[in-house]
Scaffold this active site. Structure first.
Site, PDB file in Angstrom:
ATOM      1  N   TRP A  41       0.823  -1.216   0.000  1.00  0.00           N
ATOM      2  CA  TRP A  41       0.000   0.000   0.000  1.00  0.00           C
ATOM      3  C   TRP A  41       0.851   1.257   0.000  1.00  0.00           C
ATOM      4  CZ3 TRP A  41      -4.362  -0.369  -2.138  1.00  0.00           C
ATOM      5  CH2 TRP A  41      -5.125  -1.527  -2.013  1.00  0.00           C
ATOM      6  N   ASP A  89      -1.489   6.451   6.526  1.00  0.00           N
ATOM      7  CA  ASP A  89      -2.580   5.652   5.966  1.00  0.00           C
ATOM      8  C   ASP A  89      -2.942   4.596   7.006  1.00  0.00           C
ATOM      9  OD1 ASP A  89      -4.216   3.852   4.705  1.00  0.00           O
ATOM     10  OD2 ASP A  89      -2.837   3.397   3.041  1.00  0.00           O
ATOM     11  N   LYS A 141     -12.932  -1.617   6.934  1.00  0.00           N
ATOM     12  CA  LYS A 141     -12.292  -2.625   7.791  1.00  0.00           C
ATOM     13  C   LYS A 141     -12.830  -2.494   9.219  1.00  0.00           C
ATOM     14  CE  LYS A 141      -8.681  -1.902   4.542  1.00  0.00           C
ATOM     15  NZ  LYS A 141      -8.704  -3.080   3.691  1.00  0.00           N
TER      16      LYS A 141
END
Ligand code: PLP
Length: 359
Positions: free
Chosen positions: A101, A171, A195
């Site tokens: 990511w 992030d 999530k």
């Protein structure tokens, strides 16, 4: 029948929350309509939106210095809007590369500004650890430093929020709300909701107001954080249903005991699973112990020819979505807040049985 869902995202949501949503689906309160059919500018919806924001502020102890935004576009859009908004002063920013990511964040930012990858754990492509914050050497001209505290795909974490002199952006897509954090260390935190927060379609941003005041005024309004903040995240129609559901999840977190409770639960769940994997000769986790994620636990079978049968049988046993990300293979159990200890025990029981039959 609901089963144990180990998906990395969109991920398991508490059954208690889903039950409440089901009850309210046809009519919210005495409004005569569902929450989905309501104007985002109505006073009824406004209360839902404000409550959700205030509950998040309370759960995370967000200081007065920071604002909370409910946006769209996913974390991926943040990869682009961060350098557009905050890279323009020096045209340069520092990034830490610790997994798939952060690699994507770097690739996107590189289209907008000069990216200095000041620390990397890509060695050989494995990302089996994260570069220690003590090794980060900042560039004099960097407008900000970006990192990903929890790499969802590799299950690699930087657990303690670094205390650094530059504006720090994180992030937190797969780790937000898993434990308390010191928000004051961050100029900006962002996370896709799917999530630990709720359904997909919502992106949370927690941002230092002074930092935000210097965003790039040449950008269209929809891309500017300050414009979203000035209109209470209602610059245009927000993802109303996802926002409402996030509010339900925040209330569930509060009544469960807040983030201290979830931190303990999550540590216990992760420790139980990692201990089982470490004691076994059949399964293995490749990540350096101090960087192991408490949310995403990747593991491999020492004999990969058994992967397909493991996945087939685990699914039949009611354990869903254990396949590792296509880029790394193997298995991954994502064990977010809404996965109870019972789910971890069910997974371990299955893994023991599978080892006994195939080991
Ligand atoms: C750490 C992290 N960052 C970014 C993303 C991308 O999020 P989105 O799909 O919301 O753009 C994900 C998605 O799983 C993620 O886990």
């Amino acid at each position: 029948m609901r089963k144990w869902n180990f998906c990395a995202g969109p991920a398991v949501i508490s059954e208690e929350v889903l039950g409440e949503v089901k009850e309210e689906l046809l009519e919210w309160g005495n409004s005569g309509m569902s929450i989905m059919e309501m104007s985002h500018r109505s006073s009824i919806y406004d209360q839902v939106a404000v409550d959700a924001k205030n509950d998040l502020i309370e759960i995370l102890s967000v200081p007065e210095s920071h604002d909370v935004l409910f946006l769209q576009g996913g974390a991926t859009q943040q990869f682009a809007t961060i350098p557009m908004n905050f890279g323009h002063t020096t045209n340069e920013a520092d990034y830490i590369l610790s997994g798939s990511w952060s690699k994507k964040a770097i690739a996107e930012a590189s289209k907008v500004i000069k990216v200095n990858t000041i620390a990397s754990s890509e060695d050989g492509g494995g990302f089996n650890y994260a570069p220690d914050p003590s090794s980060w050497k900042f560039s004099p001209n960097a407008s900000y430093v970006h990192y990903c505290p929890n790499e969802t795909i590799q299950g690699v974490s930087i657990h303690d929020a670094p205390n650094i002199p530059k504006p720090l952006i994180a992030d937190m897509s797969s780790v937000i709300l898993s434990a308390p954090i010191d928000i004051s260390r961050f100029s900006m935190i962002y996370a896709g909701a799917q999530k630990n927060i709720g359904p997909a379609g919502l992106t949370m941003v927690i941002i230092d107001k002074k930092f935000m005041a210097d965003d790039n005024e040449d950008l269209p309004n929809i891309l500017r954080y300050s414009k979203h903040a000035a209109s209470n995240s209602m610059l245009n129609t927000p993802p109303t249903f996802a926002w409402y559901m996030a509010g339900k999840v925040f209330k569930w977190i509060k009544r469960s005991g807040g983030l201290d409770y979830f931190k303990n639960q999550n540590n216990l769940k992760a420790l139980t699973l990692y201990s089982f994997i470490d004691e076994s000769d059949f399964y293995q986790n490749p990540v350096k112990v101090k960087n192991r994620s408490i949310m995403n636990v990747p593991f491999i079978l020492k004999n990969p020819s058994l992967d397909a049968i493991f996945l087939k049988e685990s699914e039949s046993a009611g354990l869903l979505n254990l396949k590792g990300h296509r880029s790394v293979g193997g298995m991954r159990a994502s064990i977010y807040n809404a996965m109870p200890m019972e789910g971890i025990n069910a997974l371990i029981d299955f893994m023991k049985d599978f080892e006994a039959t195939n080991g």
